[in-house]
Each structure stands twice: as C-alpha cells, then as structure tokens.
Write a protein that holds these residues in place. Structure first.
Motif, PDB file in Angstrom:
ATOM      1  N   LEU A   1      64.607   1.315  91.311  1.00 51.43           N
ATOM      2  CA  LEU A   1      64.391   1.450  89.868  1.00 51.43           C
ATOM      3  C   LEU A   1      62.939   1.204  89.456  1.00 51.43           C
ATOM      4  CD1 LEU A   1      67.652  -0.191  88.456  1.00 51.43           C
ATOM      5  CD2 LEU A   1      67.046   2.239  88.540  1.00 51.43           C
ATOM      6  N   TYR A   2      62.076   0.874  90.430  1.00 49.78           N
ATOM      7  CA  TYR A   2      60.688   0.546  90.074  1.00 49.78           C
ATOM      8  C   TYR A   2      60.030   1.657  89.262  1.00 49.78           C
ATOM      9  CZ  TYR A   2      55.908  -1.145  90.476  1.00 49.78           C
ATOM     10  OH  TYR A   2      54.641  -1.602  90.178  1.00 49.78           O
ATOM     11  N   GLY A   3      60.090   2.886  89.784  1.00 46.69           N
ATOM     12  CA  GLY A   3      59.466   4.005  89.084  1.00 46.69           C
ATOM     13  C   GLY A   3      60.293   4.488  87.901  1.00 46.69           C
ATOM     14  N   TRP A   4      61.614   4.359  88.049  1.00 46.32           N
ATOM     15  CA  TRP A   4      62.520   4.807  86.986  1.00 46.32           C
ATOM     16  C   TRP A   4      62.244   4.052  85.685  1.00 46.32           C
ATOM     17  CZ3 TRP A   4      66.634   2.908  83.994  1.00 46.32           C
ATOM     18  CH2 TRP A   4      67.490   3.879  83.469  1.00 46.32           C
ATOM     19  N   GLN A   5      62.029   2.731  85.834  1.00 48.68           N
ATOM     20  CA  GLN A   5      61.766   1.913  84.650  1.00 48.68           C
ATOM     21  C   GLN A   5      60.426   2.253  84.010  1.00 48.68           C
ATOM     22  OE1 GLN A   5      62.443  -1.741  86.691  1.00 48.68           O
ATOM     23  NE2 GLN A   5      64.483  -2.033  85.831  1.00 48.68           N
ATOM     24  N   LEU A   6      59.483   2.748  84.809  1.00 45.56           N
ATOM     25  CA  LEU A   6      58.162   3.085  84.275  1.00 45.56           C
ATOM     26  C   LEU A   6      58.134   4.487  83.674  1.00 45.56           C
ATOM     27  CD1 LEU A   6      55.968   1.671  87.187  1.00 45.56           C
ATOM     28  CD2 LEU A   6      56.231   0.698  84.915  1.00 45.56           C
ATOM     29  N   ALA A   7      59.088   5.322  84.067  1.00 51.49           N
ATOM     30  CA  ALA A   7      59.094   6.710  83.592  1.00 51.49           C
ATOM     31  C   ALA A   7      59.557   6.783  82.147  1.00 51.49           C
ATOM     32  CB  ALA A   7      60.009   7.546  84.485  1.00 51.49           C
ATOM     33  N   ALA A   8      58.999   7.728  81.407  1.00 50.42           N
ATOM     34  CA  ALA A   8      59.471   7.973  80.045  1.00 50.42           C
ATOM     35  C   ALA A   8      60.899   8.506  80.138  1.00 50.42           C
ATOM     36  CB  ALA A   8      58.562   8.990  79.357  1.00 50.42           C
ATOM     37  N   PRO A   9      61.785   8.143  79.197  1.00 48.37           N
ATOM     38  CA  PRO A   9      63.190   8.572  79.272  1.00 48.37           C
ATOM     39  C   PRO A   9      63.346  10.075  79.472  1.00 48.37           C
ATOM     40  CG  PRO A   9      62.925   6.950  77.542  1.00 48.37           C
ATOM     41  CD  PRO A   9      61.546   7.233  78.071  1.00 48.37           C
ATOM     42  N   ARG A  10      62.477  10.885  78.882  1.00 51.71           N
ATOM     43  CA  ARG A  10      62.627  12.339  79.023  1.00 51.71           C
ATOM     44  C   ARG A  10      62.268  12.821  80.429  1.00 51.71           C
ATOM     45  NH1 ARG A  10      57.743  11.561  76.667  1.00 51.71           N
ATOM     46  NH2 ARG A  10      55.991  12.616  77.660  1.00 51.71           N
ATOM     47  N   ASP A  11      61.533  11.978  81.191  1.00 54.55           N
ATOM     48  CA  ASP A  11      61.164  12.360  82.563  1.00 54.55           C
ATOM     49  C   ASP A  11      62.226  11.962  83.589  1.00 54.55           C
ATOM     50  OD1 ASP A  11      58.742  13.517  81.883  1.00 54.55           O
ATOM     51  OD2 ASP A  11      57.702  11.583  81.903  1.00 54.55           O
ATOM     52  N   ARG A  12      63.219  11.189  83.139  1.00 55.46           N
ATOM     53  CA  ARG A  12      64.254  10.753  84.096  1.00 55.46           C
ATOM     54  C   ARG A  12      65.312  11.836  84.215  1.00 55.46           C
ATOM     55  NH1 ARG A  12      65.052   5.029  80.960  1.00 55.46           N
ATOM     56  NH2 ARG A  12      63.088   4.043  81.610  1.00 55.46           N
ATOM     57  N   TRP A  13      65.299  12.547  85.339  1.00 54.57           N
ATOM     58  CA  TRP A  13      66.241  13.650  85.491  1.00 54.57           C
ATOM     59  C   TRP A  13      67.367  13.325  86.455  1.00 54.57           C
ATOM     60  CZ3 TRP A  13      66.180  14.984  90.530  1.00 54.57           C
ATOM     61  CH2 TRP A  13      65.002  14.728  91.254  1.00 54.57           C
TER      62      TRP A  13
ATOM     63  N   SER B   1      61.688   8.121  90.251  1.00 58.88           N
ATOM     64  CA  SER B   1      60.478   7.874  89.454  1.00 58.88           C
ATOM     65  C   SER B   1      60.184   9.032  88.503  1.00 58.88           C
ATOM     66  CB  SER B   1      59.279   7.636  90.378  1.00 58.88           C
ATOM     67  OG  SER B   1      58.908   8.836  91.031  1.00 58.88           O
ATOM     68  N   GLY B   2      61.072  10.013  88.478  1.00 64.04           N
ATOM     69  CA  GLY B   2      60.853  11.157  87.590  1.00 64.04           C
ATOM     70  C   GLY B   2      59.908  12.169  88.212  1.00 64.04           C
ATOM     71  N   ALA B   3      59.920  12.222  89.560  1.00 69.17           N
ATOM     72  CA  ALA B   3      58.999  13.096  90.274  1.00 69.17           C
ATOM     73  C   ALA B   3      59.241  14.559  89.927  1.00 69.17           C
ATOM     74  CB  ALA B   3      59.149  12.883  91.776  1.00 69.17           C
ATOM     75  N   ARG B   4      58.147  15.310  89.814  1.00 68.66           N
ATOM     76  CA  ARG B   4      58.258  16.753  89.593  1.00 68.66           C
ATOM     77  C   ARG B   4      57.980  17.523  90.870  1.00 68.66           C
ATOM     78  NH1 ARG B   4      55.003  16.315  84.024  1.00 68.66           N
ATOM     79  NH2 ARG B   4      56.583  15.137  82.911  1.00 68.66           N
ATOM     80  N   PHE B   5      57.471  16.836  91.881  1.00 63.37           N
ATOM     81  CA  PHE B   5      57.314  17.433  93.207  1.00 63.37           C
ATOM     82  C   PHE B   5      57.347  16.299  94.226  1.00 63.37           C
ATOM     83  CE2 PHE B   5      53.128  16.447  91.600  1.00 63.37           C
ATOM     84  CZ  PHE B   5      52.446  15.929  92.684  1.00 63.37           C
ATOM     85  N   LEU B   6      57.607  16.653  95.474  1.00 62.29           N
ATOM     86  CA  LEU B   6      57.710  15.641  96.520  1.00 62.29           C
ATOM     87  C   LEU B   6      56.640  15.840  97.586  1.00 62.29           C
ATOM     88  CD1 LEU B   6      61.547  15.312  97.292  1.00 62.29           C
ATOM     89  CD2 LEU B   6      60.130  13.790  95.913  1.00 62.29           C
TER      90      LEU B   6
END
Lengths: 228, 236
Positions: free
Chosen positions: A98-110, A149-154
C-alpha cells in the motif's frame, strides 16, 4: 503509443546510446551485462538523468532535454520491479503493497489491494515481514506494490533471474497475464533468449561495441517500428 | 560530605547530585540531537568541498584535552566572550550555571553522537530510497518513511551513547562552570570533590558505584539498539 526513447548518456568509460520506439504490449531489452540495460530503465524511471534526449511513454513526455522537461521519479507513474525486489524491510507486506497506493491520487488508483492479492496469490502473506518471504513471494509482492502505486507502465529488471525453475514458470505466467489483461506497456530487461521470445512483442538489443551501447530494433511484432 | 554508610540507602544529597547529573546530560543530549543529526546527515550524504574540514571539526573534542575545550567555551561564552555577550543581551548566562555544564557536556558528547548517527544513515540502502521515489514519494516523504525509520535505532543509540558520555564529563565542565554544589557539581565533579576532602573516600566510592551502574545501563541500552538496527537493515 508505448515507449518512445531516444537517449544519450556518458558514463564511466563508455556511452549508452539508445533509440527505439515500441508499441508492443511487452518490449524486451536484451544485451550482454554491462551494456546499460538497467541504466536505461533507471533513465525511464527518472533515477538516472540522461545527458540528452527524449523519453515518452504512451505519448506522455517524461524527459526532453531540448524542451527542458525532466519529471522527478515520483511524478512519472512508473511501476518499477527491481531485480533485487527492494521491499521495505521495516514494513510488513501489506504496508509495502500500500506504500504507493496511499501516495497515489484516488483517480490514479486503478486496482485494489484485494484484486492484486487475487491476481498474484499473496493474500496469505499480508502480515508477514519481507525478511520472512521466499524469493518468489518477494517478487510477487514487488510486482503488486508496483501495480498498486497507480503505475501507467511497468519496468521489469530481470524479474526471473534469481528464481528456481518452478518459480520462474509461475511468475512467467503471471507476467503474461499482466501483459494481456492490464494494458500497461511493459519494458522488460532480460538476457534469456527463451524468456524474451516467449514474452516479448518486440525485442530491442542493446549491444556494446567500442564502449558505445546502441539499441538496435529487432522487431518481431507488427506494431514495432525500427528507427535506430 | 555527610558520613554515609557504604551499604545504606542513597542519601538526599546523593540523589541531588544524581538528579543534577541526569538533568545536565538529558538537556545536553536533547539540545545537541537536532544539530547532531543534521551534521551526521551532511557527513553521510553531503557532497561539498568542506566536508573533510567539517568532519575534523566535529571530531576535535574527541582528541583535544577537555580542559582546552572548557577554556575555549570560557573564551566564547564567558562574560567577555562574543557568544556570552550576545546571550547576556537575551538575559541568558551560562557561566557557573548548570546550563553551562550542559553546554560543555554537549560539546564533548557531540562527536560520539554524530558518529553513531552517521553510521546508521550510511547503512540505509539508497536502493530502497530509489524504490520509494518510483512509488510516488517525494524526497521529504522518502526521508520520513524510509530513511529515518531505518536509521532510527542508530540515532537512538547515538543519543544513549552521548548521554553516557555526558554523565562522565569532567574536564571541560569544571574548567567552564567550576565545581559548585547544587548548581554545576555533577557526579564526576562530586567524586573529585569527595576525594579532595579528608575521609571522603567512602562518599567517593558510593558515588563511583552509582556512576558505574548508570554507565553500564546506558551502554547496554546502546548495544541493544545497535543490534536492532542490524536486524532492521539486513531484514530484506
């Protein structure tokens, strides 16, 4: 769409020159060790700054020396799966995930924690500390943490290299599922020919010649476009 | 000194000395901690030309005769000293006060504190910080959530070590703030005073025993914290 990379980096005795664009779901970066594969991933992640060039992913410019664009790593929305996992040793698995998830803006959490646990089969590990996990388990958690973390690419740096044959096969299936179901462009470093041919839609070869590493496009998929 | 039985309970006078010592040490360590951590951070992570000079300056109190440190403090913070005059304008006097003893202790304990903190900061893996950056953490957040927690056992060990060093401070303290019972007479100074008194040996031995106990407790605590730091950093 996909990765659009044209960078130059002077380091130590040699240079890294990489120029390719790829629209494949999974683009493999191959080449001998020391040819700068990891450095190239670090440049895409923003951890290493190229001397010059341009990096764009899915049309979004992350770095452009001519235009003065250089997004810091925490604003690149990149999911980096490191070769050495890099789980935070002082936080249990759930806190790592959840480290990155908590830092991501809610709209970025997919993706949600429960979806990641189901996808990767790590629900039973949540309360454990990273030190108590096997290599395969660490790798799953590291992948889950990157996705959450709401990544858009890996970016994946030899994710199978330190696993035994059985775990390799398991994680390979997972990576195929991520590639086919999640729609994230993946840049994948490996020097294993079998791995690369099975997973990649496009292969970029980073070869070292006279201290200069050139990316040569050895396109497999119909989407790949050579420009080296 | 009152004639105390060597096996009797701790007298009010001894409690006074011990509590003054603890107060001086606590204030010196807590006061010096923020600066100490900042300097430790610079030494561990800094990239600038004066780094070697800063390193040498920090370690100076470790190798200088303590009496020289005390004298330098007297020059700087005495009634005629530049810092002393500045503080006097604010109504603060350090000379012959317990706060002055705390300053002397802080200066003497500083190198030990910085050393422990620096080692613990250096032991934090840069790669974990890079990973946190890619997960969306700003530099400040990486510091608060990764670097500081991983370095914390070492930072605490540095504080305990500094505290133990402060408890034992003698030379700089007696030079700077003299040996005033109830104000600047900490445990080591009281032992010294007892030894200067005819028939004071029994009182001195009781105080010495207390000093041994306090120092041991501090060292055991410091060691336990260091072990935990090792477990944390190699937990991956």
């Amino acid at each position: 769409m996909g990765f659009d990379i044209d960078v130059f980096l002077q380091r130590g005795g040699g240079q890294i020159v990489a120029r390719f664009s790829s629209g494949a779901a999974l683009t493999a970066l191959s080449g001998p060790s020391g040819s700068g594969k990891t450095s190239l991933l670090d440049m895409v992640a923003g951890l290493v700054r190229p001397d010059a060039g341009r990096i764009a992913v899915d049309g979004k410019v992350l770095f452009d020396s001519a235009a003065g664009v250089d997004l810091p790593p925490h604003k690149r929305h990149c999911g980096y799966v490191f070769q050495d996992y890099r789980l935070f040793p002082h936080r249990h698995v759930e806190a790592n995930l959840l480290y990155g998830w908590q830092l991501a803006a809610p709209r970025d959490r997919w993706i949600s924690l429960s979806e990641v646990c189901e996808l990767l089969g790590i629900g039973h590990l949540l309360r454990r500390m990273p030190g108590a996990l096997s290599g395969g388990e660490k790798q799953r958690v590291a992948i889950g943490r990157a996705l959450l973390s709401g990544a858009r690419f890996l970016l994946m740096d030899e994710p199978l290299s330190s696993l035994d044959a059985l775990r390799r096969a398991e994680i390979m299936v997972l990576i195929e599922r991520i590639r086919d179901d999640l729609g994230l462009p993946i840049l994948y470093v490996s020097h294993d020919r079998n791995e690369v041919t099975r997973l990649a839609g496009q292969i970029v070869h980073l070869g070292a010649a006279h201290g200069v590493a050139f990316a040569t496009d050895m396109s497999q998929g119909e989407q790949g476009k050579a420009c080296a | 000194m009152t004639a105390a039985l060597s096996t009797g309970p701790i007298t009010a006078e001894e409690w006074g000395i011990v509590s003054l010592s603890l107060r001086v040490s606590a204030v010196s360590v807590l006061g010096a901690a923020p600066l100490g951590f900042g300097v430790a951070w610079l030494l561990a992570r800094g990239r600038f030309a004066g780094l070697v000079v800063l390193d040498a300056l920090v370690h100076l109190p470790l190798v200088l005769p303590p009496v020289v440190v005390g004298w330098l403090l007297l020059l700087g913070f005495g009634a005629q000293g530049p810092a002393g005059r500045l503080l006097a304008d604010w109504g603060v006097t350090l000379m012959f006060r317990w706060t002055g003893a705390a300053l002397a202790s802080a200066v003497m304990a500083f190198p030990l504190m910085v050393r422990a903190m620096r080692l613990s900061i250096e032991a934090v893996d840069h790669k974990l910080e890079a990973a946190a950056r890619t997960l969306g953490a700003s530099r400040a957040r990486v510091f608060a959530t990764i670097t500081l927690p991983l370095a914390m056992p070492g930072v605490l060990a540095g504080l305990v070590l500094g505290f133990a060093r402060s408890l034992g401070e003698f030379g700089a303290t007696i030079t700077f703030v003299s040996n005033i019972p109830g104000e600047t007479q900490t445990l080591p100074l009281a032992i010294y005073a007892a030894l200067q008194t005819p028939d004071g040996e029994q009182a001195a031995s009781r105080l010495a025993l207390i000093a041994v106990g306090l120092s041991l407790a501090a060292l055991v605590t410091s060691e336990a914290l260091s072990r935990r730091m090792g477990a944390n950093v190699h937990g991956l």
